[in-house]
Design a protein around this motif. Structure first.
Motif, mmCIF file in Angstrom:
data_model
loop_
_atom_site.group_PDB
_atom_site.id
_atom_site.type_symbol
_atom_site.label_atom_id
_atom_site.label_comp_id
_atom_site.label_asym_id
_atom_site.label_seq_id
_atom_site.Cartn_x
_atom_site.Cartn_y
_atom_site.Cartn_z
ATOM 1 N N MET A 181 0.826 -1.207 0.000
ATOM 2 C CA MET A 181 0.000 0.000 0.000
ATOM 3 C C MET A 181 0.858 1.254 0.000
ATOM 4 O O MET A 181 0.555 2.235 -0.698
ATOM 5 C CB MET A 181 -0.941 -0.003 1.215
ATOM 6 C CG MET A 181 -1.934 1.150 1.215
ATOM 7 S SD MET A 181 -3.050 1.114 2.647
ATOM 8 C CE MET A 181 -4.018 -0.345 2.283
ATOM 9 N N GLN A 182 1.931 1.234 0.765
ATOM 10 C CA GLN A 182 2.791 2.418 0.832
ATOM 11 C C GLN A 182 3.435 2.709 -0.514
ATOM 12 O O GLN A 182 3.486 3.860 -0.950
ATOM 13 C CB GLN A 182 3.868 2.230 1.913
ATOM 14 C CG GLN A 182 4.787 3.435 2.065
ATOM 15 C CD GLN A 182 5.619 3.381 3.326
ATOM 16 O OE1 GLN A 182 5.116 3.044 4.396
ATOM 17 N NE2 GLN A 182 6.893 3.708 3.210
ATOM 18 N N THR A 183 3.950 1.681 -1.176
ATOM 19 C CA THR A 183 4.596 1.916 -2.472
ATOM 20 C C THR A 183 3.585 2.271 -3.550
ATOM 21 O O THR A 183 3.917 2.955 -4.522
ATOM 22 C CB THR A 183 5.413 0.686 -2.901
ATOM 23 O OG1 THR A 183 4.588 -0.485 -2.860
ATOM 24 C CG2 THR A 183 6.599 0.488 -1.986
ATOM 25 N N GLN A 184 2.329 1.832 -3.392
ATOM 26 C CA GLN A 184 1.299 2.150 -4.379
ATOM 27 C C GLN A 184 0.823 3.595 -4.265
ATOM 28 O O GLN A 184 0.538 4.240 -5.277
ATOM 29 C CB GLN A 184 0.101 1.208 -4.223
ATOM 30 C CG GLN A 184 -1.002 1.451 -5.255
ATOM 31 C CD GLN A 184 -2.133 0.438 -5.150
ATOM 32 O OE1 GLN A 184 -2.040 -0.542 -4.378
ATOM 33 N NE2 GLN A 184 -3.185 0.642 -5.905
ATOM 34 N N TYR A 185 0.770 4.136 -3.046
ATOM 35 C CA TYR A 185 0.120 5.425 -2.838
ATOM 36 C C TYR A 185 1.050 6.551 -2.374
ATOM 37 O O TYR A 185 0.612 7.696 -2.279
ATOM 38 C CB TYR A 185 -1.017 5.270 -1.833
ATOM 39 C CG TYR A 185 -2.163 4.439 -2.376
ATOM 40 C CD1 TYR A 185 -3.006 4.934 -3.364
ATOM 41 C CD2 TYR A 185 -2.369 3.147 -1.910
ATOM 42 C CE1 TYR A 185 -4.048 4.163 -3.861
ATOM 43 C CE2 TYR A 185 -3.404 2.369 -2.400
ATOM 44 C CZ TYR A 185 -4.242 2.879 -3.384
ATOM 45 O OH TYR A 185 -5.260 2.118 -3.885
ATOM 46 N N THR A 186 2.291 6.252 -2.043
ATOM 47 C CA THR A 186 3.179 7.322 -1.580
ATOM 48 C C THR A 186 4.470 7.339 -2.384
ATOM 49 O O THR A 186 4.900 6.320 -2.923
ATOM 50 C CB THR A 186 3.528 7.172 -0.079
ATOM 51 O OG1 THR A 186 4.435 6.082 0.103
ATOM 52 C CG2 THR A 186 2.273 6.950 0.760
ATOM 53 N N LEU A 187 5.082 8.525 -2.427
ATOM 54 C CA LEU A 187 6.388 8.697 -3.046
ATOM 55 C C LEU A 187 7.456 8.717 -1.959
ATOM 56 O O LEU A 187 7.302 9.421 -0.954
ATOM 57 C CB LEU A 187 6.432 10.007 -3.846
ATOM 58 C CG LEU A 187 5.549 10.076 -5.097
ATOM 59 C CD1 LEU A 187 5.444 11.521 -5.593
ATOM 60 C CD2 LEU A 187 6.095 9.175 -6.200
ATOM 61 N N GLN A 188 8.523 7.972 -2.158
ATOM 62 C CA GLN A 188 9.596 7.893 -1.166
ATOM 63 C C GLN A 188 10.731 8.823 -1.557
ATOM 64 O O GLN A 188 11.128 8.879 -2.718
ATOM 65 C CB GLN A 188 10.105 6.448 -1.073
ATOM 66 C CG GLN A 188 11.165 6.241 -0.004
ATOM 67 C CD GLN A 188 11.466 4.781 0.225
ATOM 68 O OE1 GLN A 188 10.557 3.965 0.327
ATOM 69 N NE2 GLN A 188 12.739 4.438 0.295
ATOM 70 N N SER A 189 11.243 9.549 -0.578
ATOM 71 C CA SER A 189 12.267 10.553 -0.844
ATOM 72 C C SER A 189 13.569 9.934 -1.333
ATOM 73 O O SER A 189 13.923 8.804 -0.971
ATOM 74 C CB SER A 189 12.527 11.382 0.421
ATOM 75 O OG SER A 189 12.937 10.543 1.486
ATOM 76 N N TRP A 190 14.280 10.713 -2.160
ATOM 77 C CA TRP A 190 15.625 10.386 -2.630
ATOM 78 C C TRP A 190 15.713 8.992 -3.246
ATOM 79 O O TRP A 190 16.700 8.283 -3.049
ATOM 80 C CB TRP A 190 16.648 10.512 -1.494
ATOM 81 C CG TRP A 190 16.601 11.809 -0.764
ATOM 82 C CD1 TRP A 190 16.331 12.010 0.568
ATOM 83 C CD2 TRP A 190 16.819 13.123 -1.304
ATOM 84 N NE1 TRP A 190 16.355 13.340 0.883
ATOM 85 C CE2 TRP A 190 16.655 14.053 -0.256
ATOM 86 C CE3 TRP A 190 17.113 13.603 -2.586
ATOM 87 C CZ2 TRP A 190 16.798 15.421 -0.422
ATOM 88 C CZ3 TRP A 190 17.249 14.977 -2.758
ATOM 89 C CH2 TRP A 190 17.094 15.869 -1.693
#
Length: 442
Positions: free
Chosen positions: A9-18
């Motif tokens: 869910m996190q990788t589907q809906y959020t952008l991770q910094s750097w």
């Protein structure tokens, strides 16, 4: 949720910094305690970078948690223009930690806007517009702090803001000149800096800002006399000296602030990270008394909605108290000696270790293909094989969590780590460096 569900869910809906987003697999964290955190499969990881060099007091500190909970029961937020008990207490506590020359603190949300406000204050106070900072620096990624930053993370902000001038760090290990001593190196670097100040127009320069100890860009410790020399240049030309203590401050080096190691007193100090240890975000700008007095009659044109957030200030008061009551700096000094010995042994043992740099519990291991030529393990700004990522992955598989930047592996554990825990974790580093030795021998 399961760990896999969180990851998906996190990788589907959020952008991770750097990060390039494709293929990311963030480790879902279930709980944490002391210097350790645990994933959903029960695997334990030692946090050997204190996350982003901010979890100085480790996880699950009851005093900090209780302070936040008590504040929630009173109120969670009141604007920066209102009186708040913890704002008042934390302001006094920080000024009490600093040299007598300091007078007031302006609280911010984090390190980046602390640095932005520091340069704004310097510009307002001096009436000048130019600001010097170093190439191997990271001061934040917001627009002003990003322009202050010298390393490649500033590139997406270019063309940048006029008036930001870069100069070179005293990076003796990578300098093609061979110096007879640290003092000789200091004379060289200061002469070049003074010459650049003159050519930029000394009466146009508001501030010279330095990370007291260069952090993510290599743990570069200034040679003897360097910071006092910068102070002397600033005094000669009426320039504000700003020390960025976002990483190095709050006990990381064995002193409450890193500049205390170098017999120098800056005009402005920025801080964040260790003031609340990641429990809630907070930063700040501490200024000398004469700068504070200037704003008695002049508008301080700084501020954000969440500046000096009450919950963060409550956490800050608890942290400052804990540093002192638990004698954390004493532990940094004693454990830091253990770390230093281990690092020197690793340097002697491993062909891939070109240099080790350390002060307190702030250390970096610089990796090379050849000790003789100092050829870096990966070219500057390039890592087509993902070599440094492989090193981090190998460490993580062994339960040693940290990060790398260019050719340097960071070692900056929570300041509560014991010598026994350090020895246990650094055996994992030893094993991974053996792997790297094998790579470069191929």
């Amino acid at each position: 949720m399961t760990g896999k569900e969180i990851q998906q869910m996190q990788t589907q809906y959020t952008l991770q910094s750097w990060s390039k987003q494709k293929g990311l697999k963030p480790i879902p964290v279930k709980h944490s305690e002391g210097i350790y955190f645990y994933d959903y499969d029960g695997k334990r990881y030692a946090d050997m970078s204190s996350q982003q060099v901010n979890v100085n007091l480790g996880y699950g500190n009851q005093a900090i948690g209780d302070a936040i909970k008590a504040k929630v029961d009173k109120y969670c937020y009141i604007g920066p223009s209102y009186g708040d008990e913890d704002r008042a207490k934390l302001g006094k506590a920080i000024i009490d930690l600093l040299p007598d020359e300091f007078g007031k603190v302006f609280f911010t949300n984090a390190g980046a806007d602390a640095n932005e406000n520091a340069i704004k204050i310097a510009r307002m106070y001096t009436g000048r517009n130019k600001v010097f900072s170093r190439y191997r620096s990271y001061h934040g990624s917001s627009f002003g702090a990003g322009n202050l930053t010298g390393e490649p993370r500033r590139y997406p902000l270019e063309p940048g803001i006029p008036g930001f001038i870069k100069f070179f760090d005293p990076y003796i290990y990578r300098e093609p000149i061979t110096f007879a001593s640290e003092e000789e190196a200091t004379r060289y670097y200061l002469a070049k800096l003074r010459e650049q100040v003159i050519y930029e127009g000394s009466d146009r320069i508001a501030a010279i800002e330095v990370e007291t100890i260069t952090g993510s860009n290599g743990i570069i410790i200034p040679p003897k006399g360097y910071l006092p020399g910068v102070r002397k240049i600033c005094d000669e030309f009426g320039i504000m000296m700003i020390c960025d203590e976002v990483m190095a401050g709050f006990g990381r080096t064995g002193k409450m602030f890193a500049f205390e190691n170098f017999d120098v007193v800056p005009d402005i100090v920025t801080f964040a990270k260790g003031v609340t240890c990641g429990y809630i975000q907070l930063g700040g700008v501490a200024v000398r008394k004469e700068i504070a007095a200037y704003f008695d009659e002049h508008m301080l044109s700084c501020g954000l909605t969440y500046s000096a957030h009450p919950l963060a200030c409550a956490a800050g008061v608890a942290c400052v108290n804990y540093y002192q009551e638990a004698h954390v700096l004493d532990n940094v000094v004693s454990s830091g000696k253990v770390l230093g010995k281990i690092l020197e042994d690793l340097k002697q043992k491993h062909a891939c270790v070109g240099d080790v740099r350390y002060i307190g519990l702030f250390a970096g291991i610089e990796l090379v293909k050849s000790k003789e030529t100092k050829e870096p393990l990966v070219p500057y700004g390039k890592d087509p094989e993902g070599t440094m990522g492989k090193i981090c992955k190998s460490l993580m598989e062994k339960g040693f969590a940290t990060y790398t930047h260019e050719n340097v592996v960071l070692v900056a554990p929570p300041l509560i780590i014991t010598p026994e825990q350090l020895r246990e974790e650094m055996t994992k580093m030893d094993a991974v460096l053996c792997e790297v030795d094998a790579w470069i021998a191929e």
